[in-house]
Scaffold this motif. Structure first.
Motif, mmCIF file in Angstrom:
data_model
loop_
_atom_site.group_PDB
_atom_site.id
_atom_site.type_symbol
_atom_site.label_atom_id
_atom_site.label_comp_id
_atom_site.label_asym_id
_atom_site.label_seq_id
_atom_site.Cartn_x
_atom_site.Cartn_y
_atom_site.Cartn_z
ATOM 1 N N THR A 159 -5.110 80.674 110.412
ATOM 2 C CA THR A 159 -6.089 79.809 109.760
ATOM 3 C C THR A 159 -7.457 80.330 110.139
ATOM 4 O O THR A 159 -7.610 81.073 111.102
ATOM 5 N N LEU A 160 -8.397 79.908 109.412
ATOM 6 C CA LEU A 160 -9.745 80.383 109.691
ATOM 7 C C LEU A 160 -10.135 80.045 111.111
ATOM 8 O O LEU A 160 -10.694 80.878 111.838
ATOM 9 N N LYS A 161 -9.832 78.896 111.464
ATOM 10 C CA LYS A 161 -10.239 78.480 112.775
ATOM 11 C C LYS A 161 -9.568 79.304 113.839
ATOM 12 O O LYS A 161 -10.179 79.680 114.842
ATOM 13 N N ASP A 162 -8.355 79.597 113.592
ATOM 14 C CA ASP A 162 -7.649 80.400 114.577
ATOM 15 C C ASP A 162 -8.217 81.804 114.632
ATOM 16 O O ASP A 162 -8.203 82.458 115.670
ATOM 17 N N ILE A 163 -8.658 82.218 113.521
ATOM 18 C CA ILE A 163 -9.247 83.555 113.511
ATOM 19 C C ILE A 163 -10.495 83.532 114.375
ATOM 20 O O ILE A 163 -10.739 84.429 115.169
ATOM 21 N N VAL B 251 -5.630 87.482 101.930
ATOM 22 C CA VAL B 251 -5.105 86.573 100.931
ATOM 23 C C VAL B 251 -4.947 85.199 101.539
ATOM 24 O O VAL B 251 -4.425 85.062 102.639
ATOM 25 N N ARG B 252 -5.408 84.263 100.835
ATOM 26 C CA ARG B 252 -5.323 82.927 101.382
ATOM 27 C C ARG B 252 -4.084 82.267 100.856
ATOM 28 O O ARG B 252 -3.829 82.266 99.663
ATOM 29 N N GLU B 253 -3.370 81.708 101.706
ATOM 30 C CA GLU B 253 -2.171 81.018 101.293
ATOM 31 C C GLU B 253 -2.332 79.577 101.697
ATOM 32 O O GLU B 253 -2.848 79.284 102.758
ATOM 33 N N THR B 254 -1.889 78.770 100.855
ATOM 34 C CA THR B 254 -2.021 77.369 101.179
ATOM 35 C C THR B 254 -0.646 76.788 101.357
ATOM 36 O O THR B 254 0.264 77.108 100.628
ATOM 37 N N SER B 255 -0.541 75.998 102.290
ATOM 38 C CA SER B 255 0.766 75.443 102.516
ATOM 39 C C SER B 255 1.091 74.586 101.332
ATOM 40 O O SER B 255 0.226 74.199 100.574
ATOM 41 N N ALA B 256 2.297 74.319 101.221
ATOM 42 C CA ALA B 256 2.732 73.615 100.077
ATOM 43 C C ALA B 256 2.015 72.322 99.944
ATOM 44 O O ALA B 256 1.593 71.937 98.867
ATOM 45 N N ASN B 257 1.886 71.751 100.998
ATOM 46 C CA ASN B 257 1.268 70.486 100.877
ATOM 47 C C ASN B 257 -0.179 70.644 100.612
ATOM 48 O O ASN B 257 -0.850 69.695 100.321
ATOM 49 N N LYS C 249 -2.374 71.305 102.542
ATOM 50 C CA LYS C 249 -3.312 70.953 103.562
ATOM 51 C C LYS C 249 -3.822 72.086 104.372
ATOM 52 O O LYS C 249 -4.933 72.057 104.841
ATOM 53 N N VAL C 250 -3.029 72.993 104.559
ATOM 54 C CA VAL C 250 -3.474 74.052 105.430
ATOM 55 C C VAL C 250 -3.612 75.382 104.715
ATOM 56 O O VAL C 250 -2.771 75.731 103.915
ATOM 57 N N SER C 251 -4.657 76.014 105.005
ATOM 58 C CA SER C 251 -4.823 77.323 104.399
ATOM 59 C C SER C 251 -4.638 78.381 105.451
ATOM 60 O O SER C 251 -5.218 78.296 106.517
ATOM 61 N N PHE C 252 -3.877 79.335 105.117
ATOM 62 C CA PHE C 252 -3.680 80.422 106.063
ATOM 63 C C PHE C 252 -4.212 81.683 105.427
ATOM 64 O O PHE C 252 -4.062 81.902 104.235
ATOM 65 N N TRP C 253 -4.756 82.474 106.246
ATOM 66 C CA TRP C 253 -5.206 83.759 105.740
ATOM 67 C C TRP C 253 -4.183 84.794 106.131
ATOM 68 O O TRP C 253 -3.722 84.827 107.279
ATOM 69 N N THR C 254 -3.847 85.574 105.196
ATOM 70 C CA THR C 254 -2.859 86.611 105.449
ATOM 71 C C THR C 254 -3.434 87.937 104.965
ATOM 72 O O THR C 254 -4.488 87.964 104.360
ATOM 73 N N ILE C 255 -2.715 88.935 105.258
ATOM 74 C CA ILE C 255 -3.163 90.253 104.830
ATOM 75 C C ILE C 255 -2.188 90.700 103.759
ATOM 76 O O ILE C 255 -0.983 90.596 103.930
ATOM 77 N N LEU D 5 3.218 78.146 99.330
ATOM 78 C CA LEU D 5 1.924 78.532 99.684
ATOM 79 C C LEU D 5 1.250 78.826 98.456
ATOM 80 O O LEU D 5 1.862 79.248 97.520
ATOM 81 N N VAL D 6 0.060 78.643 98.540
ATOM 82 C CA VAL D 6 -0.628 79.025 97.398
ATOM 83 C C VAL D 6 -1.514 80.095 97.796
ATOM 84 O O VAL D 6 -2.171 79.986 98.771
ATOM 85 N N ILE D 7 -1.509 81.030 97.048
ATOM 86 C CA ILE D 7 -2.414 82.015 97.393
ATOM 87 C C ILE D 7 -3.400 82.058 96.355
ATOM 88 O O ILE D 7 -3.081 82.078 95.223
ATOM 89 N N LYS D 8 -4.534 82.153 96.759
ATOM 90 C CA LYS D 8 -5.482 82.228 95.751
ATOM 91 C C LYS D 8 -6.147 83.484 95.839
ATOM 92 O O LYS D 8 -6.450 83.923 96.857
ATOM 93 N N ARG D 9 -6.492 83.966 94.858
ATOM 94 C CA ARG D 9 -7.298 85.057 94.947
ATOM 95 C C ARG D 9 -8.251 84.928 93.952
ATOM 96 O O ARG D 9 -8.090 84.288 93.000
ATOM 97 N N ARG D 10 -9.152 85.604 94.155
ATOM 98 C CA ARG D 10 -10.186 85.551 93.220
ATOM 99 C C ARG D 10 -9.849 86.567 92.324
ATOM 100 O O ARG D 10 -9.748 87.638 92.615
ATOM 101 N N GLU D 11 -9.665 86.233 91.266
ATOM 102 C CA GLU D 11 -9.318 87.260 90.485
ATOM 103 C C GLU D 11 -10.302 87.735 89.712
ATOM 104 O O GLU D 11 -10.645 88.761 89.562
ATOM 105 N N GLY D 12 -10.712 87.041 89.072
ATOM 106 C CA GLY D 12 -11.479 87.497 88.095
ATOM 107 C C GLY D 12 -12.661 88.081 88.404
ATOM 108 O O GLY D 12 -13.151 88.853 87.721
ATOM 109 N N ARG D 13 -13.096 87.814 89.373
ATOM 110 C CA ARG D 13 -14.378 88.247 89.486
ATOM 111 C C ARG D 13 -14.426 89.644 89.540
ATOM 112 O O ARG D 13 -13.820 90.267 90.107
ATOM 113 N N GLU D 14 -15.231 90.131 89.086
ATOM 114 C CA GLU D 14 -15.413 91.441 89.245
ATOM 115 C C GLU D 14 -16.567 91.507 89.890
ATOM 116 O O GLU D 14 -17.248 90.645 90.058
#
Length: 762
Positions: free
Chosen positions: A256-260, A294-300, A302-308, A530-539
């Motif tokens: 998580t961000l905080k853990d980072i 890559v940010r992954e969000t827990s199913a619920n 509530k929590v976002s995790f950052w992954t590589i 998890l949800v991962i979001k990415r920014r996609e579009g942006r260029e």
DNA sequence: CTATGTAAACAAC
DNA sequence: GTTGTTTACATAG
């Protein structure tokens, strides 16, 4: 020169004669020195003792004499057939004998045969000359570019005495040896890359494993402590690197961000105590900016995790970059590299007391990340001789290695080649085959991700994410835009937006994200999404938007090696479809930490104004796309013939490249290997055994025959190794390389004709 | 130009 | 306030 913190100094290790055709004279003139004749042993300053020792002979037929020109350096003539252990033993003894003050560097050169032993069959005729020339490669890890030049000669600026000699003091050239490159391990890796030395690799693996373990633990004891000791200097790592270290320190490879934040503060006191609060903003900025995160969000949710992103993850851990404190200890292989750090803030530093000058020893515990792997690889290209080396066979032990070298290499390529930098363009490939916007992305998230990765996943079992299997499992949503290809095997996509990152048109608006849900599989189930979001579009329009992963090759030339059997290794499990996934492409990155991803694709985007990234179809994922390599890669013919070897390269690379990255050209590893091969390795624990010598020798299938032959011929080590015996261990070995094959300068500028100096040996 | 670092505006919680 | 995104700007190479 400047010290550029960032740049991997290492590359500079030596100036290669090669590409350059420099004047035959010397490279840079640094040392006018070497007219062989001249130098007399006189210099022996350093080694007085050495003197005595100078011609000592050891049982194996090993002779040790003072280096004609380099202080504290002795030349060890090793019969081709010498046993490594005996070499080690001899050197160790020597080193001890001399004490710390004594010579601490040794250049190993092979000799046709020790007198005692029959000369090697192949006298190596490389070029016409002696086969023997050796050069030493120096590396410069340190902040200072120091050794720029080369070989041992003292760094230009440096006073002869000081730096040069003791490691402690100097990082410059020699000392640095300790650090990473010189390690044997390092060599091993290299070998693994291209070469495929087995034995070494294994060691590496072991180490890696250790690392892994440690990492799981989270803190590599050594690392953190050492670092701390050093003070709170700003770490030589970029935020991107630190984030990776943090994330990779966890088993799940997510944080998580905080853990980072916490991890960074814990491992780098600078951030806890000295840095401005804005550093956290920078962390966030980096997370958002680089696609590799890559940010992954827990199913619920509530929590976002950052992954590589798995394909980007090189599994770098802090301990990998630390310099081992104790000599004896094997270090972890660190080769990874990348760049790093940067400028310290002037401001910030204020506090730091230490910073200014610590005793060297104290100071550099942390190693900056090395330059990209690929660069290392590059050297390998060499022609012939080396070729031998190449057997990829080995497994790649380390994750790291894997990561680095990667993946790709292993994969298919059979020959070594250096890829020029490619631009993203390639991507043209379409991102996904599927393209469907929809599907393309399927991923597995969570741990699952990794699986795809070719190399990594395969290799180790370890920590890889995949393994973690546990929880994740199931459905995950990911939002991610760009990465099309994630590894995952099966996913179902959920996407909302449907289009793939690219595809969609991106509305001007914000980015569409997609979410994917993957099923994880098997095991567990569904628990998490998890949800991962990415920014996609942006260029990115103008500004930098997220940085996408680049295809591996891009930046640096890579080597592809042929793999032989070896390749299999990793492959073992995976055949990796080459294409399918194009694995190759992915892995390649070596950039720094992030390797691949660093830069976004900006280029093309026409667009822009808004975030919509997708504009160009191509762009987005450049990284993932495979590189041309494939195709291109394919092209490689096997290794180039020796002489040719360089020839081609240049083209691809372009002169420039060389210049920039000096190292590349160097063929480092060969020799060691050969050495090793010659005898059974003692060193190796058995594991290595796996790599049978035979493997090594075996040319890759693809490779054209010639090389091989050449190699073998040369086998005698032409190369020399430099050992730093400071430690007893051989940990540092540099190879030297001579390129017999090269016509260019027969004697490289650097090269020394040992026979002249030390006739006795031969 | 690129890669990084930093600061900051904003949005969503 | 925290977390994320994005812009903008600065700097080193």
């Amino acid at each position: 020169m400047k010290t550029s913190p960032r740049r991997p100094l290492i590359l500079k290790r030596r100036r290669l004669p090669l590409p350059i055709q420099n004047a035959p004279g010397e490279t840079s003139g640094e040392e006018p020195k070497r007219p062989p004749a001249q130098q007399e042993p006189g210099q022996a300053q350093a080694s007085k003792e050495a003197a005595e020792s100078s011609s000592c002979k050891f049982p194996a037929g090993i002779k040790i004499i003072n280096h004609p020109t380099m202080p504290n350096t002795q030349v060890v003539a090793v019969p081709n057939n010498a046993n490594i252990q005996s070499i080690i033993t001899a050197l160790t003894a020597k080193g001890k004998e001399s004490g710390s003050s004594g010579p601490n560097k040794f250049i190993l050169i092979s000799c046709g045969g020790a007198p005692t032993h029959p000369p090697g069959p192949q006298p190596q005729a490389q070029t016409s000359n002696d086969p023997k020339r050796t050069e030493v490669v120096t590396e410069t890890l340190g902040p200072k570019p120091a050794a720029r030049d080369v070989n041992l000669p003292r760094p230009p600026g440096a006073l002869p005495g000081q730096r040069w000699e003791s490691c402690a003091g100097g990082e410059a050239a020699g000392c640095t040896l300790d650090n990473s490159l010189t390690n044997i391990q390092w060599l091993g890796k290299m070998s693994s890359d291209g070469l495929g030395s087995s034995s070494i690799k294994q060691e590496m693996e072991e180490k890696e494993n250790r690392h892994l373990e440690q990492s799981q633990v989270e803190e590599p004891p050594g690392a953190s402590t050492s670092w701390q000791d050093s003070a709170s200097e700003r770490p030589p790592y970029s935020y991107m690197a630190m984030i990776q270290f943090a994330i990779n320190s966890t088993e799940r490879k997510r944080m998580t961000l905080k853990d980072i934040y916490t991890w960074i503060e814990d491992h780098f006191p600078y951030f806890k105590h000295i840095a401005k609060p804005g550093w956290k903003n920078s962390i966030r900025h980096n997370l958002s900016l680089h696609d590799m995160f890559v940010r992954e969000t827990s199913a619920n949710g509530k929590v976002s995790f950052w992954t590589i992103h798995p394909s980007a993850n090189r599994y770098l851990t802090l301990d990998q970059v630390f310099k081992p404190l104790d000599p004896g200890a094997p270090q972890s292989p660190e080769h990874l590299e990348s760049q790093q750090q940067k400028r310290p803030n002037p401001e910030l530093r204020r506090n730091v007391t230490i910073k200014t000058e610590l005793p060297l020893g104290a100071r550099r515990k942390m190693k900056p990340l090395l330059p990209r792997v690929s660069s290392y690889l590059v050297p390998i290209q060499f022609p012939v001789n080396q070729s031998l080396v190449l057997q990829p066979s080995v497994k790649v032990p380390l994750p790291l290695a894997a990561s680095l070298m990667s993946s790709e290499l292993a994969r298919h390529s059979k020959r070594v080649r250096i890829a020029p930098k490619v631009l993203l363009a390639e991507e043209g490939v379409a991102p996904l085959p599927a393209t469907g916007p929809v599907q393309e992305d399927r991923l597995l998230l969570g741990e699952g991700l990794s699986p795809l990765l070719p190399v990594q996943s395969i290799k180790e079992e370890e920590p890889q994410p995949g393994e973690e299997t546990p929880p994740l499992g199931r459905p995950i949503k990911v939002e991610s835009p760009p990465l099309e290809e994630w590894p995952s095997p099966c996913l179902s996509v959920k996407e909302e937006s449907s289009h793939s990152w690219e595809g969609s048109s991106h509305s001007p608006t914000p980015r569409p994200k997609k979410s994917y849900s993957g099923l994880k599989s098997p095991a567990r189930c569904v628990s998490e999404m998890l949800v991962i979001k990415r920014r996609e579009g942006r260029e990115m329009s103008r500004s930098r938007r997220k940085q996408h992963l680049l295809p591996p090759c891009l930046d640096e030339p890579e080597l592809l090696f042929s793999e032989g059997p070896g390749a299999s290794q990793r492959a073992t499990e995976l055949p990796l479809p080459a294409e399918s996934s194009e694995p190759a492409s992915q892995l390649g990155y070596s950039q720094e930490e992030g390797g691949p991803f660093k830069t976004p694709i900006k280029e093309t985007l026409p667009i822009s104004s808004t975030p919509s990234k997708s504009v160009l179809p191509v762009t987005p994922e450049s990284w993932r796309l495979t590189p041309p390599a494939k195709g291109g890669g394919l092209d490689f013919s096997p290794v180039q013939p020796p002489q040719a070897a360089f020839g081609p390269l240049p083209d691809s690379l372009g002169p420039t490249d060389f210049s920039t990255t000096p190292l590349k050209s160097i063929p480092l590893f060969d020799s060691p290997r050969e050495l090793l091969n010659s005898e059974p390795f003692d060193l190796t624990s058995d594991p290595f055994s796996t790599s049978s010598p035979s493997d090594m020798e075996v040319p890759k299938p693809h490779s054209p025959g010639p090389e091989v032959a050449g190699l073998s011929a040369n086998r005698s080590l032409t190369e020399g190794l430099v050992l730093d015996t400071m430690n007893d261990s051989l940990s540092k070995i540099l190879l030297d390389i001579s390129f017999p094959g090269l016509e260019e300068d027969p004697l490289g500028p650097d090269s020394i004709n040992w026979a002249q100096f030390i006739p006795e040996l031969w």
